[in-house]
Motif scaffolding. Structure first.
Motif, PDB file in Angstrom:
ATOM      1  N   UNK A  15      38.428  52.777  39.157  1.00  0.00           N
ATOM      2  CA  UNK A  15      37.596  53.987  39.307  1.00  0.00           C
ATOM      3  C   UNK A  15      37.972  55.092  38.320  1.00  0.00           C
ATOM      4  N   UNK A  16      38.963  54.836  37.470  1.00  0.00           N
ATOM      5  CA  UNK A  16      39.288  55.791  36.402  1.00  0.00           C
ATOM      6  C   UNK A  16      38.419  55.565  35.168  1.00  0.00           C
ATOM      7  N   UNK A  17      37.759  54.421  35.099  1.00  0.00           N
ATOM      8  CA  UNK A  17      36.924  54.092  33.939  1.00  0.00           C
ATOM      9  C   UNK A  17      35.464  54.075  34.401  1.00  0.00           C
ATOM     10  N   UNK A  18      34.787  55.151  34.116  1.00  0.00           N
ATOM     11  CA  UNK A  18      33.402  55.288  34.562  1.00  0.00           C
ATOM     12  C   UNK A  18      32.461  54.623  33.567  1.00  0.00           C
ATOM     13  N   UNK A  19      31.231  54.376  33.995  1.00  0.00           N
ATOM     14  CA  UNK A  19      30.244  53.760  33.124  1.00  0.00           C
ATOM     15  C   UNK A  19      30.066  54.601  31.856  1.00  0.00           C
ATOM     16  N   UNK A  42      27.578  49.376  31.642  1.00  0.00           N
ATOM     17  CA  UNK A  42      26.640  49.014  32.715  1.00  0.00           C
ATOM     18  C   UNK A  42      27.368  48.294  33.856  1.00  0.00           C
ATOM     19  N   UNK A  43      28.495  48.888  34.231  1.00  0.00           N
ATOM     20  CA  UNK A  43      29.253  48.403  35.379  1.00  0.00           C
ATOM     21  C   UNK A  43      30.356  47.407  35.057  1.00  0.00           C
ATOM     22  N   UNK A  44      30.245  46.752  33.925  1.00  0.00           N
ATOM     23  CA  UNK A  44      31.192  45.675  33.591  1.00  0.00           C
ATOM     24  C   UNK A  44      32.278  46.188  32.644  1.00  0.00           C
ATOM     25  N   UNK A 111      41.852  47.370  40.148  1.00  0.00           N
ATOM     26  CA  UNK A 111      42.819  47.407  39.040  1.00  0.00           C
ATOM     27  C   UNK A 111      42.200  46.717  37.830  1.00  0.00           C
ATOM     28  N   UNK A 112      42.366  47.347  36.671  1.00  0.00           N
ATOM     29  CA  UNK A 112      41.921  46.732  35.428  1.00  0.00           C
ATOM     30  C   UNK A 112      43.164  46.174  34.733  1.00  0.00           C
ATOM     31  N   UNK A 113      43.107  44.884  34.410  1.00  0.00           N
ATOM     32  CA  UNK A 113      44.262  44.183  33.850  1.00  0.00           C
ATOM     33  C   UNK A 113      43.856  43.430  32.593  1.00  0.00           C
TER      34      UNK A 113
END
Ligand code: FES
Length: 122
Positions: A15-19, A42-44, A111-113
């Motif tokens: 949620x720290x990386x918005x569209x 676009x969400x991805x 989490x983004x990994x």
């Protein structure tokens, strides 16, 4: 376990990386000090090695913004090559058919990994 640490590492919470956002992440790519662009398109979540296919420059070498005005595609700030934000492929006549190098990235449990053998944390 050290091998795993070099193959997967935390980038940020999802949620720290918005569209339409982009994070420039310093890292090692194939053993060299380098950077990646982490985007939410676009969400991805996607990641690309931050190296233009036209010349050996980073996409953000002239401007921090790497999305085009509509935040639909990526754009190199040096000479303006437009890339598909989905595939990294050049959409401009110049360098048509070439593409940015994708970096394997996942998003799970907010989490983004990065999970890519060619990439290590600096
Ligand atoms: S260096 Fe990127 S478009 Fe020329």
């Amino acid at each position: 376990m050290e091998l795993l640490e070099t193959q997967e590492f935390y980038v940020c919470d999802g949620d720290e990386l918005l569209d339409g956002d982009c994070i420039k992440l310093p890292l090692k790519f194939r053993g060299k000090k380098d950077s990646a662009l982490i985007i939410r398109d676009r969400g991805k979540v996607r990641a690309f090695h931050n190296l233009c296919v036209h010349m050996p420059r980073t996409l953000d070498c002239e401007s921090h913004s790497v999305f085009d005005f509509e935040k639909q595609q990526l754009r190199c700030s040096m000479h303006g090559i437009v890339y598909s934000s989905e595939t990294g492929e050049s959409l401009s006549e110049i360098c048509r058919g070439k593409k940015l190098t994708s970096i394997r990235i996942i998003e799970q449990d907010n989490k983004i990994l990065i999970r890519d053998k060619r990439v290590a944390r600096l």
